[in-house]
Write a protein that holds these residues in place. Structure first.
Motif, PDB file in Angstrom:
ATOM      1  N   THR A   1      -1.845   7.661   5.844  1.00  0.00           N
ATOM      2  CA  THR A   1      -0.468   7.958   6.223  1.00  0.00           C
ATOM      3  C   THR A   1       0.237   6.644   6.553  1.00  0.00           C
ATOM      4  O   THR A   1      -0.412   5.617   6.823  1.00  0.00           O
ATOM      5  N   GLN A   2       1.560   6.691   6.569  1.00  0.00           N
ATOM      6  CA  GLN A   2       2.321   5.487   6.942  1.00  0.00           C
ATOM      7  C   GLN A   2       1.987   5.081   8.374  1.00  0.00           C
ATOM      8  O   GLN A   2       1.899   3.896   8.678  1.00  0.00           O
ATOM      9  N   ARG A   3       1.768   6.045   9.228  1.00  0.00           N
ATOM     10  CA  ARG A   3       1.420   5.741  10.621  1.00  0.00           C
ATOM     11  C   ARG A   3       0.093   4.983  10.695  1.00  0.00           C
ATOM     12  O   ARG A   3      -0.048   4.035  11.478  1.00  0.00           O
ATOM     13  N   GLU A   4      -0.880   5.380   9.884  1.00  0.00           N
ATOM     14  CA  GLU A   4      -2.182   4.685   9.859  1.00  0.00           C
ATOM     15  C   GLU A   4      -2.043   3.264   9.313  1.00  0.00           C
ATOM     16  O   GLU A   4      -2.658   2.331   9.840  1.00  0.00           O
ATOM     17  N   ILE A   5      -1.224   3.101   8.287  1.00  0.00           N
ATOM     18  CA  ILE A   5      -0.982   1.768   7.723  1.00  0.00           C
ATOM     19  C   ILE A   5      -0.280   0.889   8.756  1.00  0.00           C
ATOM     20  O   ILE A   5      -0.664  -0.271   8.968  1.00  0.00           O
ATOM     21  N   ASP A   6       0.728   1.446   9.422  1.00  0.00           N
ATOM     22  CA  ASP A   6       1.474   0.685  10.434  1.00  0.00           C
ATOM     23  C   ASP A   6       0.599   0.293  11.616  1.00  0.00           C
ATOM     24  O   ASP A   6       0.763  -0.789  12.190  1.00  0.00           O
ATOM     25  N   ALA A   7      -0.345   1.152  11.983  1.00  0.00           N
ATOM     26  CA  ALA A   7      -1.249   0.826  13.095  1.00  0.00           C
ATOM     27  C   ALA A   7      -2.112  -0.375  12.725  1.00  0.00           C
ATOM     28  O   ALA A   7      -2.329  -1.278  13.558  1.00  0.00           O
ATOM     29  N   GLU A   8      -2.599  -0.421  11.493  1.00  0.00           N
ATOM     30  CA  GLU A   8      -3.378  -1.594  11.068  1.00  0.00           C
ATOM     31  C   GLU A   8      -2.487  -2.838  11.062  1.00  0.00           C
ATOM     32  O   GLU A   8      -2.903  -3.909  11.500  1.00  0.00           O
ATOM     33  N   ARG A   9      -1.251  -2.699  10.598  1.00  0.00           N
ATOM     34  CA  ARG A   9      -0.321  -3.832  10.568  1.00  0.00           C
ATOM     35  C   ARG A   9      -0.084  -4.380  11.978  1.00  0.00           C
ATOM     36  O   ARG A   9      -0.134  -5.586  12.205  1.00  0.00           O
ATOM     37  N   ARG A  10       0.147  -3.485  12.938  1.00  0.00           N
ATOM     38  CA  ARG A  10       0.377  -3.928  14.324  1.00  0.00           C
ATOM     39  C   ARG A  10      -0.852  -4.641  14.891  1.00  0.00           C
ATOM     40  O   ARG A  10      -0.735  -5.667  15.556  1.00  0.00           O
ATOM     41  N   ALA A  11      -2.031  -4.085  14.617  1.00  0.00           N
ATOM     42  CA  ALA A  11      -3.271  -4.692  15.118  1.00  0.00           C
ATOM     43  C   ALA A  11      -3.499  -6.068  14.487  1.00  0.00           C
ATOM     44  O   ALA A  11      -3.890  -7.018  15.185  1.00  0.00           O
TER      45      ALA A  11
ATOM     46  N   GLU B   1       0.841  -1.209   0.000  1.00  0.00           N
ATOM     47  CA  GLU B   1       0.000   0.000   0.000  1.00  0.00           C
ATOM     48  C   GLU B   1       0.870   1.250   0.000  1.00  0.00           C
ATOM     49  O   GLU B   1       1.801   1.367   0.781  1.00  0.00           O
ATOM     50  N   TRP B   2       0.552   2.167  -0.892  1.00  0.00           N
ATOM     51  CA  TRP B   2       1.261   3.441  -0.940  1.00  0.00           C
ATOM     52  C   TRP B   2       0.646   4.395   0.069  1.00  0.00           C
ATOM     53  O   TRP B   2      -0.568   4.565   0.113  1.00  0.00           O
ATOM     54  N   ASP B   3       1.495   5.047   0.863  1.00  0.00           N
ATOM     55  CA  ASP B   3       0.988   6.045   1.801  1.00  0.00           C
ATOM     56  C   ASP B   3       0.816   7.382   1.080  1.00  0.00           C
ATOM     57  O   ASP B   3       1.178   7.534  -0.085  1.00  0.00           O
TER      58      ASP B   3
END
Length: 130
Positions: free
Chosen positions: A112-122, A50-52
């Motif tokens: 944003t990359q932060r939003e993508i990373d939050a989904e990844r962590r969850a 996914e592109w941020d």
């Protein structure tokens, strides 16, 4: 001039209804994958691709600049004003986290990359629980 942090620039300059829709869509996906943990690995692969919003903005700006330079060199020199405008938008984005394309990209759901990373962590946490 009070500049927002890099991580908060885009959400801070995005309308709250759009931020809320992005959060709700992420929460809906997490509920889905919580019920379908066998699909989490595939979703994590999708997130890797996914592109941020930063990458999307940079790629679009670079493409527009290159096309405008080519058109300015071969068609009409007045087109050379476009790269100057795009560069100004990029500087504005770097400083404020906002420029005219950002609301459009955010309404399209570009995160944003932060939003993508939050989904990844969850998702990783859900997978570890499964």
């Amino acid at each position: 001039m009070d500049l927002p942090s890099t991580a908060e620039r885009v959400p801070k300059s995005t309308s709250e209804p759009v931020n809320e829709r992005i959060r709700r869509e992420t929460a809906d996906r997490l509920r889905y994958y919580g019920a379908h943990p066998e699909e989490i690995d595939a979703r994590l692969t999708e997130l890797d691709e996914e592109w941020d919003v930063e990458r999307t903005l940079e790629a679009n700006a670079a493409s527009l600049i290159l096309l405008s330079l080519a058109a300015g060199a071969t068609v009409d020199r007045r087109v050379l004003a476009v790269p100057a405008v795009v560069a100004a938008f990029l500087l504005q984005h770097a400083l404020q986290g906002w420029c005219p394309p950002i609301p459009v990209l955010r309404r399209l759901g570009v995160r944003t990359q932060r939003e993508i990373d939050a989904e990844r962590r969850a998702l990783t946490a859900l997978r570890d629980d499964a």
